[in-house]
Design a protein around this motif. Structure first.
Motif, mmCIF file in Angstrom:
data_model
loop_
_atom_site.group_PDB
_atom_site.id
_atom_site.type_symbol
_atom_site.label_atom_id
_atom_site.label_comp_id
_atom_site.label_asym_id
_atom_site.label_seq_id
_atom_site.Cartn_x
_atom_site.Cartn_y
_atom_site.Cartn_z
ATOM 1 N N GLU A 1 0.835 -0.955 -4.996
ATOM 2 C CA GLU A 1 1.590 -1.898 -5.816
ATOM 3 C C GLU A 1 1.564 -1.407 -7.256
ATOM 4 N N ARG A 2 2.709 -1.024 -7.764
ATOM 5 C CA ARG A 2 2.774 -0.534 -9.151
ATOM 6 C C ARG A 2 2.796 -1.714 -10.108
ATOM 7 N N ASP A 3 1.995 -1.614 -11.177
ATOM 8 C CA ASP A 3 2.120 -2.659 -12.210
ATOM 9 C C ASP A 3 2.358 -2.045 -13.600
ATOM 10 N N ASP A 4 2.129 -0.734 -13.701
ATOM 11 C CA ASP A 4 2.353 -0.007 -14.963
ATOM 12 C C ASP A 4 1.684 -0.661 -16.168
ATOM 13 N N THR A 5 0.541 -1.292 -15.931
ATOM 14 C CA THR A 5 -0.244 -1.871 -17.029
ATOM 15 C C THR A 5 -1.687 -1.396 -16.912
ATOM 16 N N PRO A 6 -2.058 -0.363 -17.650
ATOM 17 C CA PRO A 6 -1.267 0.462 -18.569
ATOM 18 C C PRO A 6 -0.278 1.363 -17.809
ATOM 19 N N PRO A 7 0.577 2.081 -18.534
ATOM 20 C CA PRO A 7 1.596 2.901 -17.874
ATOM 21 C C PRO A 7 1.001 3.832 -16.804
ATOM 22 N N GLY A 8 1.654 3.857 -15.650
ATOM 23 C CA GLY A 8 1.208 4.701 -14.540
ATOM 24 C C GLY A 8 0.206 4.009 -13.631
ATOM 25 N N HIS A 9 -0.263 2.853 -14.039
ATOM 26 C CA HIS A 9 -1.288 2.180 -13.231
ATOM 27 C C HIS A 9 -0.692 1.528 -11.987
ATOM 28 N N ALA A 10 -1.481 1.549 -10.924
ATOM 29 C CA ALA A 10 -1.089 0.893 -9.671
ATOM 30 C C ALA A 10 -2.358 0.433 -8.958
ATOM 31 N N ASN A 11 -2.173 -0.391 -7.961
ATOM 32 C CA ASN A 11 -3.322 -0.829 -7.143
ATOM 33 C C ASN A 11 -3.050 -0.535 -5.677
ATOM 34 N N ILE A 12 -4.076 -0.097 -4.985
ATOM 35 C CA ILE A 12 -3.978 0.006 -3.528
ATOM 36 C C ILE A 12 -4.357 -1.369 -2.989
ATOM 37 N N VAL A 13 -3.435 -1.951 -2.225
ATOM 38 C CA VAL A 13 -3.609 -3.333 -1.760
ATOM 39 C C VAL A 13 -3.439 -3.427 -0.244
ATOM 40 N N ASP A 14 -3.437 -4.661 0.249
ATOM 41 C CA ASP A 14 -3.317 -4.967 1.676
ATOM 42 C C ASP A 14 -4.536 -4.518 2.473
ATOM 43 N N TRP A 15 -5.708 -4.662 1.870
ATOM 44 C CA TRP A 15 -6.948 -4.321 2.563
ATOM 45 C C TRP A 15 -7.236 -5.364 3.640
ATOM 46 N N PRO A 16 -7.864 -4.966 4.716
ATOM 47 C CA PRO A 16 -8.194 -5.952 5.767
ATOM 48 C C PRO A 16 -9.281 -6.921 5.278
ATOM 49 N N GLU A 17 -9.534 -7.957 6.050
ATOM 50 C CA GLU A 17 -10.534 -8.947 5.637
ATOM 51 C C GLU A 17 -11.955 -8.529 5.985
ATOM 52 N N GLU A 18 -12.104 -7.897 7.148
ATOM 53 C CA GLU A 18 -13.443 -7.540 7.622
ATOM 54 C C GLU A 18 -14.057 -6.419 6.767
ATOM 55 N N ASP A 19 -15.296 -6.624 6.348
ATOM 56 C CA ASP A 19 -15.975 -5.634 5.511
ATOM 57 C C ASP A 19 -16.056 -4.259 6.172
ATOM 58 N N SER A 20 -16.349 -4.247 7.463
ATOM 59 C CA SER A 20 -16.511 -2.960 8.159
ATOM 60 C C SER A 20 -15.171 -2.231 8.252
ATOM 61 N N ASP A 21 -14.085 -2.994 8.371
ATOM 62 C CA ASP A 21 -12.748 -2.406 8.449
ATOM 63 C C ASP A 21 -12.345 -1.828 7.078
ATOM 64 N N ILE A 22 -12.729 -2.543 6.027
ATOM 65 C CA ILE A 22 -12.481 -2.039 4.661
ATOM 66 C C ILE A 22 -13.198 -0.708 4.480
ATOM 67 N N LYS A 23 -14.455 -0.681 4.936
ATOM 68 C CA LYS A 23 -15.261 0.543 4.819
ATOM 69 C C LYS A 23 -14.591 1.709 5.551
ATOM 70 N N LEU A 24 -14.078 1.421 6.739
ATOM 71 C CA LEU A 24 -13.431 2.460 7.543
ATOM 72 C C LEU A 24 -12.211 3.038 6.818
ATOM 73 N N LYS A 25 -11.419 2.161 6.225
ATOM 74 C CA LYS A 25 -10.234 2.632 5.501
ATOM 75 C C LYS A 25 -10.626 3.413 4.245
ATOM 76 N N ALA A 26 -11.671 2.934 3.581
ATOM 77 C CA ALA A 26 -12.165 3.657 2.394
ATOM 78 C C ALA A 26 -12.644 5.054 2.797
ATOM 79 N N MET A 27 -13.279 5.153 3.950
ATOM 80 C CA MET A 27 -13.743 6.453 4.443
ATOM 81 C C MET A 27 -12.562 7.373 4.722
ATOM 82 N N ALA A 28 -11.524 6.800 5.336
ATOM 83 C CA ALA A 28 -10.333 7.593 5.672
ATOM 84 C C ALA A 28 -9.686 8.136 4.397
ATOM 85 N N LEU A 29 -9.632 7.315 3.348
ATOM 86 C CA LEU A 29 -9.048 7.771 2.083
ATOM 87 C C LEU A 29 -9.923 8.855 1.445
#
Lengths: 121, 164
Positions: free
Chosen positions: A84-112
């Motif tokens: 999700e781009r917000d350009d605040t400050p310019p060029g800034h964005a957020n990676i969003v739509d993370w799952p709810e489960e902590d272990s699933d978040i960890k798995l996606k973070a590992m994949a990245l």
């Protein structure tokens, strides 16, 4: 606004605990989103010169900038996450739509982290 | 007398003594148990194994205040630190040593990495719960388990799978 799949994103690293210099790997924890808002702050850096990329983050935080993890936007989409781009400050964005489960978040973070490239300051 | 020596303090149930002709009383059983405890204790004092508590202390020192990562990370609490110490004490001696990682959520993670795409992580946050996730090439797992000083079998199996 979404980001283009071909773009490169930088996750700036301010903790030496979030990378391993000896084997040039990024730790999964560098990609774990903030607990309060489930967002991961990144910058869109495609087309920028190397010194400019470092310049962006130099004074953003109180801690000294140590490294950065570059990752292709396509890797984010492959992990079923969104940018999700917000350009605040310019060029800034957020990676969003993370799952709810902590272990699933960890798995996606590992994949990245596995797809990221570590660059030392 | 035959003995099966457990590789970990978490595995005492697999320790057994089997008398073969000679009489085994409680005292000799206790002596054997004490000897093995001493051996394990000595092994845990070894240079290699001492690296983990040192690494944990360093992580705790660096990350016990809020915003240690510049993004608003939660501080690692003493409860979490103590629970992470319990994890170290529960690790089977036969397993490769993990890297210790501070998470922005205030948890402490233990990361085993075999190579690119082969990684297993388990973390604790002082709440008697272990959260784990693993990448095994094209396969992945994640979940959580109750933790109270004994490493859950599920976690042990996943670590073994990583190095098999």
């Amino acid at each position: 606004m979404q980001a283009d799949a071909t773009e490169t994103l930088a996750r700036y690293i301010y903790s030496k605990n979030h990378y391993k210099a000896s084997d040039r790997t990024v730790k999964y924890a560098a990609f774990v989103p903030q607990k309060d808002n489930n967002r991961l702050s990144v910058f869109r850096i495609s087309g920028l010169e190397e010194n400019k990329i470092w310049e962006i983050a130099k004074d953003l935080r109180a801690q000294p900038l140590l490294a950065r993890a570059d990752i292709k936007a396509t890797s984010v989409f492959e992990a079923s996450l969104a940018i999700e781009r917000d350009d605040t400050p310019p060029g800034h964005a957020n990676i969003v739509d993370w799952p709810e489960e902590d272990s699933d978040i960890k798995l996606k973070a590992m994949a990245l982290a596995e797809r990221a490239t570590l660059l030392m300051r | 007398m035959n003995m099966a020596v457990a590789s970990s303090s978490s595995n005492w149930s697999s320790f057994s003594t089997r008398p073969s002709g000679e009489r085994t009383d409680h005292y000799s059983s206790w002596k054997i148990s004490e000897s093995i405890t001493n051996v394990i204790s000595q092994m845990r004092q070894s240079e290699t194994f001492r690296r983990l508590p040192n690494s944990l202390s360093e992580v705790y020192r660096e990350c016990s205040r809020a915003d240690w990562d510049g993004y608003g990370a939660l501080a690692i609490t003493s409860n979490t630190y103590q629970e992470a110490r319990s994890v170290i004490n529960a690790l089977p001696l036969s397993m490769p040593l993990p890297d210790i990682v501070a998470e922005p959520t205030g948890e402490i993670g233990f990361e085993w990495r075999k190579g690119k795409g082969y990684i297993f992580v388990v973390s604790v946050g002082g709440k008697y719960q272990m959260t784990y996730a693993g990448l095994f090439g094209g396969n992945s797992v994640h979940g959580s388990e109750y933790f109270d000083r004994t490493l859950p079998q599920t976690v042990i199996q996943h670590i073994r799978r990583l190095y098999s």
